[in-house]
Design an enzyme around this catalytic site. Structure first.
Site, short mmCIF file in Angstrom:
data_model
loop_
_atom_site.label_atom_id
_atom_site.label_comp_id
_atom_site.label_asym_id
_atom_site.label_seq_id
_atom_site.Cartn_x
_atom_site.Cartn_y
_atom_site.Cartn_z
N HIS A 132 0.88 -1.18 0.00
CA HIS A 132 0.00 0.00 0.00
C HIS A 132 0.91 1.23 0.00
CE1 HIS A 132 -2.77 2.94 1.91
NE2 HIS A 132 -3.76 2.13 1.55
N ASP A 209 3.16 -4.61 7.97
CA ASP A 209 1.94 -3.82 7.83
C ASP A 209 0.78 -4.80 8.01
OD1 ASP A 209 -0.31 -2.52 7.00
OD2 ASP A 209 0.54 -1.74 5.14
N GLN A 212 -4.40 -5.23 6.98
CA GLN A 212 -5.39 -6.14 6.39
C GLN A 212 -5.31 -7.54 7.00
OE1 GLN A 212 -7.76 -5.17 4.50
NE2 GLN A 212 -7.01 -3.19 3.77
N LYS A 235 -10.54 -0.76 10.41
CA LYS A 235 -10.68 -1.94 9.54
C LYS A 235 -11.04 -3.17 10.37
CE LYS A 235 -7.17 -0.28 6.30
NZ LYS A 235 -7.97 0.22 5.18
N CYS A 373 -4.84 2.51 -3.52
CA CYS A 373 -3.59 3.03 -2.95
C CYS A 373 -2.45 2.03 -3.14
CB CYS A 373 -3.73 3.37 -1.47
SG CYS A 373 -4.88 4.69 -1.17
N1 PMP Z 1 -1.75 -0.76 4.70
C1 PMP Z 1 -2.69 -1.48 4.10
C2 PMP Z 1 -2.36 -2.85 3.58
C3 PMP Z 1 -3.97 -0.95 3.94
O1 PMP Z 1 -4.92 -1.66 3.33
C4 PMP Z 1 -4.25 0.34 4.43
C5 PMP Z 1 -5.62 0.98 4.27
N2 PMP Z 1 -6.21 0.76 3.04
C6 PMP Z 1 -3.23 1.04 5.06
C7 PMP Z 1 -1.99 0.45 5.19
C8 PMP Z 1 -3.43 2.40 5.61
O2 PMP Z 1 -4.36 2.38 6.65
P1 PMP Z 1 -4.99 3.71 7.20
O3 PMP Z 1 -5.53 4.45 6.03
O4 PMP Z 1 -6.05 3.25 8.12
O5 PMP Z 1 -3.90 4.45 7.89
#
Ligand code: PMP
Length: 415
Positions: A132, A209, A212, A235, A373
């Site tokens: 991401h 990270d 997910q 999430k 993203c």
């Molecule tokens: N890492 C991953 C794999 C994500 O899916 C996301 C959110 N789509 C993020 C980081 C960022 O999370 P946040 O927008 O809640 O900070």
């Protein structure tokens, strides 16, 4: 509080659990909502909403500062939520849990604080091809600042990391391997335990990270052996604006503050400032108190169901989703890794994802279209966007039947 624990029979009864989520029972454009955008943000169960209301109606005040009753209560709840999250992740102590506003801030904290002191000119920072943006850009900025190099673990057509290439990247200059446990664009589950072990063998640290992963499977940071683990509350049934960073205590001890101001100090004079003990050194200013309290309730809620049960229910549901969607003519799956969680990404021949998303929305189906993203992933597959359906334990086979039917309707419209 909801009594989900007692009401949930062995195995997971998604239809019963759905009743805990007020937003799921609504109609959208006159159709029953089918919510398949959980990778972007999950829905909120009643116990989390109740915990937030309770804080605002009863305990609302600042933490760590007041001697008065309300501040004591707010502080107790804020700290008790930290302990619950510590246990949820099996971190060895609460001081290893830093509240942040989400996975993005958690990663930025590490890149900025740890990165500033450990990454120098000519060093390597390793990420993967399926990250991401929030696990790319902070490292890119760090590398630019320090004259370091961003290296990328490649992936194959199925969307699996080519780990045979990792050792080649793990030179003595490698400082950190920052990798997602579950790809938000592809659903690939990466073997982060093995990646962390290999990073350590090469003298590097490992950031996972977990944005997910934490909503979908049991996470044990000690078993994973990672040094940092980032997650987002919104999430995993928690409120928006709250997340956390797990970091090994020894690392946090020697890392400089990320942000500074109130609460992160033990004493301040114009000559010298002493920093507060862990984890407060990393929690400058008034934190997301309600968010943390709501997060404590979210963790309790998930544990009342059981992360093992969630994982096995969801993996069975994902298999069904894949089977159902693969049967649609003209559907190209994006990401077919052997080990997947939570996400099915695809494109439909001759329908732009934005058009598809709009048609599906008119039929009450909420999912995500776009680059998620993860632009490098889109580029890898030669697409500008995909359609992504992402599930939670409150989804059912009927949700994917509705999705498959709605896609057929879209195909007729565009035929
Ligand atoms: N890492 C991953 C794999 C994500 O899916 C996301 C959110 N789509 C993020 C980081 C960022 O999370 P946040 O927008 O809640 O900070």
């Amino acid at each position: 509080m909801s009594v989900t624990v007692a009401a949930t029979p062995p195995g997971l009864d998604a239809r019963t659990l759905r009743r805990d989520f007020p937003a799921l029972s609504q109609k959208v454009h006159g159709r029953q909502l089918v919510y398949l955008d959980n990778a972007a943000s999950s829905q909120t169960p009643r116990p989390v909403i109740d915990a937030l209301v309770r804080y605002y109606e009863h305990d609302r005040s600042n933490v760590h500062r007041g001697v008065h009753e309300l501040s004591q209560r707010a502080t107790d709840k804020y700290e008790s939520a930290r302990i619950r999250l510590q246990r949820f992740l099996n971190a060895s102590q609460p001081e290893e849990i830093v509240w942040t506003k989400g996975a993005t801030e958690s990663i930025n904290l590490v890149a900025s604080s740890w990165g500033r002191t450990h990454v120098g000119a000519g060093d390597d920072v390793i990420v993967s091809a399926m990250e991401h943006h929030s696990n790319i850009v902070p490292w890119q900025i760090l590398c630019q600042d320090r004259g370091a190099n961003l290296r990328v673990i490649p992936m194959n057509e199925a969307g699996e990391l080519q780990l045979d290439r990792l050792d080649g990247l793990l030179s003595p200059r490698a400082r950190i391997v920052a990798v997602t446990q579950v790809s938000n664009a592809l659903g690939t589950v990466n073997p982060v335990r093995e990646i962390a072990a290999r990073a350590h063998a090469a003298g590097a640290v490992c950031l996972v990270d977990g944005a997910q992963a934490a909503p979908h499977m049991p996470v044990d940071v000690q078993d994973l052996g990672c040094d940092f683990f980032a997650l987002s509350g919104h999430k995993m049934c928690g409120p928006t604006g709250i997340g956390a960073l797990f970091a090994r205590r020894a690392l946090l001890e020697e890392m400089p503050p990320y942000q500074s101001g109130g609460d992160m100090i033990s004493s301040v004079s114009f000559e010298k400032t002493e920093y507060n003990e862990l984890p407060y050194k990393f929690e400058a200013g008034t934190p997301m108190i309600a968010g943390a309290i709501g997060m404590g309730a979210a963790v309790d809620y998930l544990q009342s169901i059981g992360m093992d049960r969630i994982a096995s229910y969801e993996s069975e549901l994902l298999l069904y989703a894949v089977e159902r969607l693969d049967a649609i003519q003209g559907l190209r799956p994006i990401g077919t890794a052997r080990s997947r969680a939570g996400v099915v990404s695809f494109e439909i021949e001759s329908i732009h994802p934005a058009d598809l998303g709009t048609i599906l929305d008119r039929q009450g189906i909420a999912l995500r279209v776009g680059h998620h993203c993860a632009e490098p992933v889109m580029r890898f597959y030669g697409v500008s966007a995909t359609t992504r359906a992402s599930l939670a334990f409150y989804n059912t086979r009927a949700d994917f039947d509705a999705l498959a039917d709605a896609i057929e309707i879209a195909k007729e419209i565009f035929a």
